[in-house]
Design a protein around this motif. Structure first.
Motif, short mmCIF file in Angstrom:
data_model
loop_
_atom_site.label_atom_id
_atom_site.label_comp_id
_atom_site.label_asym_id
_atom_site.label_seq_id
_atom_site.Cartn_x
_atom_site.Cartn_y
_atom_site.Cartn_z
N GLN A 144 8.25 2.81 -6.55
CA GLN A 144 7.01 3.71 -7.53
C GLN A 144 6.20 3.88 -7.22
O GLN A 144 5.58 2.01 -7.42
N CYS A 145 5.35 4.36 -7.03
CA CYS A 145 3.56 3.89 -6.93
C CYS A 145 2.96 4.52 -8.31
O CYS A 145 3.81 5.94 -8.56
N GLU A 146 2.41 3.77 -8.52
CA GLU A 146 2.54 3.43 -10.40
C GLU A 146 0.78 4.99 -10.55
O GLU A 146 0.33 5.66 -11.28
N ASN A 147 0.20 4.88 -9.16
CA ASN A 147 -1.39 5.40 -8.89
C ASN A 147 -0.76 7.46 -9.05
O ASN A 147 -1.11 8.04 -9.55
N CYS A 148 -0.17 7.29 -7.53
CA CYS A 148 0.40 8.85 -7.27
C CYS A 148 2.12 9.02 -8.19
O CYS A 148 2.57 10.33 -7.76
N THR A 149 2.86 8.11 -8.52
CA THR A 149 4.01 9.01 -9.24
C THR A 149 4.49 8.51 -8.22
O THR A 149 6.56 9.32 -8.14
N GLU A 195 1.12 -1.20 0.06
CA GLU A 195 0.15 -0.13 0.21
C GLU A 195 0.95 1.25 -0.43
O GLU A 195 1.98 1.27 0.69
N CYS A 196 0.33 1.95 -0.79
CA CYS A 196 0.74 3.64 -0.39
C CYS A 196 0.87 4.46 0.07
O CYS A 196 0.01 4.29 0.40
N PRO A 197 2.01 5.01 1.13
CA PRO A 197 1.98 5.47 2.32
C PRO A 197 1.55 7.14 1.86
O PRO A 197 1.23 8.11 2.35
N ASN A 198 1.40 7.81 0.78
CA ASN A 198 1.08 8.72 0.17
C ASN A 198 0.04 9.39 -0.11
O ASN A 198 -1.31 9.35 0.12
N CYS A 199 -1.16 7.73 -0.89
CA CYS A 199 -2.07 7.69 -1.36
C CYS A 199 -3.07 6.41 -0.95
O CYS A 199 -4.05 6.30 -1.81
N GLY A 200 -2.48 5.33 -0.75
CA GLY A 200 -3.23 4.72 -0.20
C GLY A 200 -3.32 3.56 -1.26
O GLY A 200 -4.29 2.48 -0.71
N TYR A 201 -3.08 3.54 -2.80
CA TYR A 201 -3.45 2.79 -3.79
C TYR A 201 -3.01 2.01 -3.35
O TYR A 201 -1.26 1.33 -2.41
N ASP A 202 -3.47 0.13 -3.45
CA ASP A 202 -2.87 -1.68 -2.91
C ASP A 202 -1.73 -1.61 -3.84
O ASP A 202 -1.30 -2.49 -3.60
ZN LIG Z 1 0.33 6.22 -4.54
#
Ligand SMILES: [Zn+2]
Length: 571
Positions: A155-160, A142-149
């Protein structure tokens, strides 16, 4: 005799390449190799599949196969497609070969002896369930920034947002899904490239003729920030070249392999050794291409690659060679390419967007693709594949200009004079004019090919075809024949003589059509030293045959159908 060593960047093993990959290295290097052979160079043209690394392991797992078997099968698939596109490698090797294992270990040993290798301890995530260390992007959570799982460890591909694996909430293995992960300390080898910065810098400075695209990328890596960084050359993986110091075990490095970027360029050399093995040659036969103390001093070495590969080829691989302290051949010229885009976007393997090499050959002969791709090779900037442009290139250049010329003149001659070259009289002003035009264009073509300005060279070749068509249109032997069969015979003889010339000049770009033309005229393919002499080469009475249709036109319906078929699932 000039000796030219040509290597194409190695295609990665995990899947079939698309046309953008093809035109970014393999195809232009083939055109150049064919041209160099045609003008009499001794050529060694090498490519191979790049087989190591995590993506190969994962692709094999996904396919339910052992990684070695998977790579062997995919190598055969890629080799078959290379043959389908008429890529004329002297050898198409494999980076997993024993030759590359031995040579990679040899280089590592030499570098270690020269103080060019450093051992570094690092923390890395280990998956107990998978029994292996996980590279950053194979850890999800889970991304600590946006919560995307579905965020990855890099890298988080949801919030980059750029991430470290330890940032992820509830991290798991992307391979098995297991959450039984731990951070372990592990030792790795680093190539001390920074020690060679000044030497590399001075070497790049001698390359006055290299494209700015190439040298500016190298200079940026040499000087930006803290300058050239040392790089890890080992990984905790099973699949790869085991870490050894020459022939000897390397204490503390058991179970590790060399990182793929380190062993892949060494495969250029190893594949040449594989060529020797496959052809009953000796070590001396391949070493004369690579060892400046064993005959490679007079070799001109040209590398072809996409721009993303430039840092490895201008810095890392030369650092490996220079750091070894042995007289291996360094590259003389790097030809790098921008990207080919696809119909208003990008090629996408995951979305099935764009044309892949296997699909292309299922639809149309390789010459059609070769010609269009080389007329749009992304040299100065990115270029774009569109179906309109492809249809036009095939229909106008190949069918209307070249194909129509050959068909028209051979059929007319057969109807009026039979299937042999008619006599007629001496060439006059019109023929001499064409000879002068083609002589000038050929000079430009040769200059552009020598400079590897291939897109410009296709313009010269097209103009040479057009000159023949315009001549035939103006000479109009079908009209002249009624009143002056002798004059018509002269025109026909001249036009028939253009076909072997076209075969030779077209061969680097469209080798199958070139062979069809040469076979129809019962001649071998020979590069012209003098255009006037070449256009007198076929004597009266020389037998020929009318070739089958060389290029079929692409209809609007076909074009639309193909455009829809390859638009990808998100179109
Ligand atoms: Zn994210």
């Amino acid at each position: 005799m000039s000796r030219t060593l040509i290597t194409s960047a190695l295609p990665y093993i995990n899947g079939i390449k698309h046309l953008g990959n093809l035109v970014g290295s393999q195809l232009p290097s083939d055109v150049y190799a064919r041209y160099c052979r045609a003008i009499g160079h001794e050529v060694m043209y090498i490519c191979a599949t790049d087989e190591h690394g995590t993506p190969a392991e994962l692709a094999a797992t996904k396919a339910g196969k052992d990684v070695a078997d998977f790579c062997a099968e995919m190598h055969d698939v890629q080799a078959e497609l290379a043959r389908g596109f008429r890529l004329s490698f002297d050898h198409y090797g494999r980076s997993s070969s024993q030759r590359n294992h031995a040579l990679t270990q040899h280089f590592a040993g030499r570098l270690a002896d020269a103080g060019m290798i450093e051992e570094v301890s690092e923390k890395q995530v280990y998956s107990n369930a998978d029994g292996r260390y996980l590279p950053d992007r194979y850890i999800e959570g889970e991304c600590p920034n946006c919560g995307y799982d579905g965020a990855r460890g890099d890298q988080c591909e949801n919030c980059t947002k750029q991430l470290e694996p330890t940032d992820l909430i509830n991290p798991r293995s992307a391979i098995s899904g297991s959450t039984d992960l731990e951070v372990r300390e592990t030792k790795h080898l680093y190539l001390r490239q920074s020690k060679l910065r000044d030497k590399l810098d001075a070497w790049i400075d001698t390359k006055k003729d290299w494209p700015i695209l190439t040298t500016s990328i190298a200079k940026k890596w040499l000087h930006d920030g803290d300058g050239l960084q040392d790089r890890g050359i080992t990984r905790d993986l099973d699949w790869g070249v085991p870490v050894k110091r020459g022939d000897a075990e390397w204490g503390g490095m058991e179970g590790k392999v060399f990182y793929v970027w380190f062993d892949a360029p060494i495969e250029y050399i190893a594949a040449t050794a594989e060529w020797a093995d496959a052809n009953g040659k000796t070590d001396a036969d391949w070493e004369r291409w690579w060892r400046t103390d064993k005959g490679a001093d007079d070799v001109n070495y040209v590398q072809f690659m996409g721009k993303d590969n430039v840092p490895f080829h201008t810095l890392s691989f030369p650092a490996t060679i220079m750091g070894s302290g042995e007289p291996w051949k360094l590259v003389d010229y790097i030809k790098s390419f921008n990207y080919l885009n696809y119909d208003g976007g990008q090629f996408s393997t995951s979305k099935g967007r764009g044309v892949f090499m296997n699909e292309a050959l299922d639809i149309l002969p390789s010459d059609y693709w070769r010609w269009w791709l080389m007329t749009h090779v992304p040299e100065g900037s990115d270029s774009e594949f569109t179906w309109d442009s492809f249809q036009q290139g095939v229909n106008k250049d190949l069918a209307d200009v070249l194909g129509n010329f050959v068909s028209r003149i051979t059929k007319f001659c057969r109807a009026k004079f039979g299937e042999e070259v008619p006599a007629g009289g001496e060439y006059g002003a019109a023929e001499l004019d064409v000879i002068a035009t083609i002589t000038a264009r050929l000079k430009s073509y040769e200059t552009n090919m020598a400079a590897m300005e291939m897109r410009k060279a296709t313009g010269d070749l097209r103009a040479i075809w057009v000159a023949g068509n315009e001549y035939l249109q103006a000479a109009a032997p079908w009209t002249v024949f009624k009143e002056n069969p002798d004059a018509a015979a002269t025109s026909v003889r001249f036009a028939l003589n253009l076909i072997p010339l076209y075969a030779a000049l077209s061969e680097p770009f469209i080798p199958d059509a070139a062979k069809t033309m040469a076979d129809a005229m019962n001649v071998g393919i020979e590069w012209p030293k003098d255009v006037g002499a070449a256009l007198n080469a076929l004597p009266a009475g020389h037998a020929f045959s009318v070739p089958d249709v060389m290029f079929a036109k692409i209809s609007d319906d076909q074009r639309d159908e193909m455009q829809a078929r390859f638009a990808g699932q998100n179109a």
